[in-house]
Structure formats: structure tokens, C-alpha cells
Design a protein around this motif. Structure first.
Motif, short mmCIF file in Angstrom:
data_model
loop_
_atom_site.label_atom_id
_atom_site.label_comp_id
_atom_site.label_asym_id
_atom_site.label_seq_id
_atom_site.Cartn_x
_atom_site.Cartn_y
_atom_site.Cartn_z
N ILE A 1 0.87 -1.17 0.00
CA ILE A 1 0.00 0.00 0.00
C ILE A 1 0.91 1.23 0.00
O ILE A 1 1.66 1.45 0.96
N TYR A 2 0.87 1.97 -1.08
CA TYR A 2 1.69 3.18 -1.19
C TYR A 2 0.95 4.31 -0.46
O TYR A 2 -0.13 4.70 -0.86
N LYS A 3 1.55 4.80 0.62
CA LYS A 3 0.91 5.84 1.42
C LYS A 3 1.37 7.24 1.07
O LYS A 3 0.56 8.17 1.01
N ASN A 4 2.69 7.42 0.88
CA ASN A 4 3.21 8.74 0.57
C ASN A 4 4.54 8.61 -0.14
O ASN A 4 5.34 7.74 0.19
N VAL A 5 4.75 9.48 -1.11
CA VAL A 5 6.04 9.53 -1.78
C VAL A 5 6.50 10.98 -1.79
O VAL A 5 5.77 11.87 -2.24
N ASP A 6 7.68 11.20 -1.23
CA ASP A 6 8.29 12.53 -1.23
C ASP A 6 9.39 12.50 -2.29
O ASP A 6 10.44 11.89 -2.08
N ILE A 7 9.12 13.12 -3.44
CA ILE A 7 10.09 13.14 -4.54
C ILE A 7 11.08 14.25 -4.25
O ILE A 7 10.72 15.42 -4.20
N GLN A 8 12.35 13.87 -4.05
CA GLN A 8 13.37 14.83 -3.67
C GLN A 8 14.20 15.31 -4.85
O GLN A 8 14.65 16.45 -4.85
N GLU A 9 14.44 14.45 -5.81
CA GLU A 9 15.20 14.82 -7.02
C GLU A 9 14.64 14.02 -8.19
O GLU A 9 14.24 12.87 -8.03
N THR A 10 14.67 14.64 -9.37
CA THR A 10 14.21 13.97 -10.58
C THR A 10 15.12 14.35 -11.73
O THR A 10 15.51 15.51 -11.86
#
Length: 121
Positions: A56-65
Motif C-alpha cells: 500500500i503506497y501511502k506517501n512519496v516525497d520526490i526529492q530529485e528527478t
């Protein structure tokens, strides 16, 4: 074109958290592979894992792309802090997620997604 891929990736994370299986199924290439820390899945297996709540994916904090375009292939790297429930336990992991997209009939399809856990000091 790079921004199109970045936006598609962001949408994918939202769809994974919201379990929007039709959108994910449309995005995932029929021959896609998904590499997690403990298993490798096909398209249908990945959809099942999301649908049945194994992950279950709850949260994703994308820091770099970053995105690299090579002809009809796009390679996106996301450095993320991912909060998920796996096997009933909430876990937080720093990952670099590699996403490979292929352009097929004027539509980008996700062909591969691999999670590489980062070592944090």
C-alpha cells in the motif's frame, strides 16, 4: 518532452497511492517488469499487488528527478522517500526509483520500474 515524462511519473505515483488500476494498466507496457526489494513482478502481478494491498503506497516525497531521452526511450530517476505498508507493517525507505518509458504509437508506456534502496548515513 522531459516535462511530459516527469508529469507522467508524478501521475503514476498518485495512481499507485489511490489504487487507480485502470490508469496504471493503461500506463504499464504489456511486457513491463517491476523490481522491488524482495521480488520481481510482471505487469499483471504488479497490478495484483496494488489491488490486493500487498503493498500500500501511502506517501512519496520526490526529492530529485532527472530524465534522459534516448530516441523513443525515456529514463527517469527519482530520488524519493517512500512510505508504504508492506506485509501489514508501515515502512519508510529512501530509494532511487528507475523508470524506463518507451514511446509506442504516440503514447508513453512504462516498461520497467526498479527500486534501489539508498544507504543513509
Amino acid at each position: 518532452m522531459e516535462q511530459v515524462i516527469i508529469n507522467l511519473s508524478k501521475n503514476k505515483w498518485d495512481w499507485m497511492m489511490e489504487r487507480q488500476l485502470d490508469d496504471l494498466s493503461n500506463l504499464f507496457h504489456e511486457k513491463a517488469v517491476f523490481v522491488h526489494m524482495g521480488a520481481t513482478f510482471s505487469k499483471n502481478e504488479e497490478i495484483d499487488v496494488i489491488n490486493n494491498g500487498s503493498i500500500i503506497y501511502k506517501n512519496v516525497d520526490i526529492q530529485e528527478t532527472s530524465v534522459r531521452l534516448i530516441g523513443t526511450i525515456a529514463i527517469l530517476l527519482n530520488k524519493v522517500l517512500l512510505v508504504a505498508v508492506v506485509g501489514g507493517n508501515e515502512v519508510t525507505n529512501p530509494f532511487v526509483v528507475t523508470e524506463v518509458y518507451v514511446l509506442q504509437e504516440d503514447q508513453w508506456k512504462l516498461a520497467s520500474m526498479s527500486f534501489t534502496r539508498l544507504l543513509v548515513p
